[in-house]
Design an enzyme around this catalytic site. Structure first.
Site, mmCIF file in Angstrom:
data_model
loop_
_atom_site.group_PDB
_atom_site.id
_atom_site.type_symbol
_atom_site.label_atom_id
_atom_site.label_comp_id
_atom_site.label_asym_id
_atom_site.label_seq_id
_atom_site.Cartn_x
_atom_site.Cartn_y
_atom_site.Cartn_z
ATOM 1 N N GLU A 147 -3.697 -1.938 0.255
ATOM 2 C CA GLU A 147 -2.167 -2.927 0.224
ATOM 3 C C GLU A 147 -2.430 -3.969 -0.885
ATOM 4 O OE1 GLU A 147 0.124 -3.037 3.846
ATOM 5 O OE2 GLU A 147 0.605 -5.221 3.153
ATOM 6 N N ASP A 187 11.285 -9.891 7.877
ATOM 7 C CA ASP A 187 11.671 -11.127 8.433
ATOM 8 C C ASP A 187 12.498 -11.786 7.680
ATOM 9 O OD1 ASP A 187 10.006 -10.800 10.831
ATOM 10 O OD2 ASP A 187 8.229 -10.945 9.600
ATOM 11 N N HIS A 207 -6.080 1.566 6.574
ATOM 12 C CA HIS A 207 -5.466 0.936 5.466
ATOM 13 C C HIS A 207 -5.610 -0.501 5.324
ATOM 14 C CE1 HIS A 207 -1.358 0.363 3.331
ATOM 15 N NE2 HIS A 207 -1.366 -0.774 3.829
ATOM 16 N N PHE A 264 -1.850 -16.779 8.432
ATOM 17 C CA PHE A 264 -1.060 -15.425 8.679
ATOM 18 C C PHE A 264 -0.918 -14.949 10.093
ATOM 19 C CE2 PHE A 264 -2.409 -13.523 4.392
ATOM 20 C CZ PHE A 264 -1.551 -14.158 3.717
ATOM 21 N N SER A 313 -6.298 4.092 2.449
ATOM 22 C CA SER A 313 -5.278 3.529 1.396
ATOM 23 C C SER A 313 -5.522 1.926 1.259
ATOM 24 C CB SER A 313 -3.830 3.680 1.926
ATOM 25 O OG SER A 313 -3.504 3.358 3.110
#
Ligand code: FAD
Length: 290
Positions: A12, A103, A262, A212, A10
């Protein structure tokens, strides 16, 4: 090893901020969809900060006939807001959700936290209200969530989400296959049986990746960090080295029976498609597109 048919692959996306970004996303999705992923997921900002943009992205994907799994982050939201969002997705034929805590932006007091404190409460609510209407995915952290009291507590909290009704999990990205295999083994020992699908972050921009990783607690091993730093502005070398590292990681994961991959595409098609093709992943019929 699992056959490719039992595995889930998959992609994102994140909801773009500008119409130019949306155009780029559409081009990337058309290219990515050509290899036939199981679904595309789309992130959502906690407290509803990306609500309109996530809806716009998800609605466009659905209009193309593409299987879509919106992310739903519960922190900062009341039950009625969650019902409202889920109602929108039901109208658009969504049958898969990625259920998260999210968050809160720093500086928000407890009063703004909303109904749900943790993702397991959201999963329980979704099951209570909607039964089995959705396949529910949750997040897992092979290198452990940065706020977890300790590794064991994080595993127990993960188990709680699964027991609340999650069908499957997607991991935070990582560059240590061992961290993933240890995590999966520990989960199996604890009786957690859902597929735990590795989240894969292709490497194409070191500064962005470092930012990140610092924020989410995903470790970039020192040897990788040092090499990437050493390339400076040489984007071609960063991409070439990053590709080799992630390709080898994915291969190890698949050889070790990971139940799929993913890809965090960052709305770009090229790095993910290069991995897909070199891994020899199945190119099945693309999903409907108008
Ligand atoms: P939880 O499972 O609730 O865990 C959060 C922390 O609380 C952990 O430290 C856990 O150990 C602890 N905890 C959990 N339950 C309990 C409990 N009952 N009692 C005490 N402690 C507990 N963020 C977004 O805002 N939008 C997105 O779209 C998004 N997509 C993501 C997709 C993936 C695949 C992943 C891995 C992360 C994503 N995130 C997203 C980031 C995620 O929201 C953050 O990592 C967040 O800090 C935790 O979310 P969670 O759902 O894992 O939380």
């Amino acid at each position: 090893m699992n056959t490719p048919h039992q595995q889930t692959f998959s992609f994102e996306l994140f909801p773009p901020k500008t119409s130019e970004g949306m155009d780029k996303l559409k081009t990337a999705v058309k290219r990515l969809n050509a290899v036939g992923p199981r679904y595309f997921s789309c992130t959502y900002g906690a407290g509803g900060s990306t609500r309109a943009r996530t809806f716009a992205t998800v609605d466009w994907l659905r209009a193309q006939g593409i299987a879509t799994a919106p992310h739903l982050a519960c922190i900062g939201s009341e039950k009625d807001e969650i019902r409202d969002i889920v109602g929108h997705y039901i109208e658009h034929g969504i049958d898969r959700l990625v259920a998260l805590r999210g968050d809160m932006p720093s500086g928000m007091g407890r009063a703004g936290l909303g109904t749900f404190r943790y993702a397991n409460e959201l999963v329980a609510f979704l099951r209570e209200e909607y039964g089995d209407r959705f396949t529910i995915e949750v997040a897992a952290y092979p290198e452990f969530h940065p706020q977890a009291r300790n590794a064991q507590a994080d595993l127990e909290n993960f188990k709680r989400k699964v027991e609340a009704g999650a069908d499957t999990a997607i991991t935070q990205y990582f560059y240590s296959a061992e961290a993933y295999f240890w995590f999966v083994e520990e989960c199996q020992r604890m009786g957690i049986e859902v597929p735990i699908i590795p989240g894969v972050m292709p490497i194409s921009n070191y500064a962005q990746l470092a930012r990140f990783s610092d924020a989410c607690g995903a470790e970039i091993p020192r040897w990788i960090r040092k090499r990437l730093e050493g390339y400076g502005d040489d984007t071609a070398s960063i991409r070439s080295f990053g590709h080799e590292v992630v390709l080898e990681l994915c291969q190890r994961l698949l050889d070790g029976d990971a139940p799929g991959l993913h890809f965090y595409t960052m709305n770009q098609s090229a790095p993910t498609l290069k991995l897909w093709r070199e891994l020899g992943l199945p190119e099945t019929r693309p999903q409907a597109q108008s």
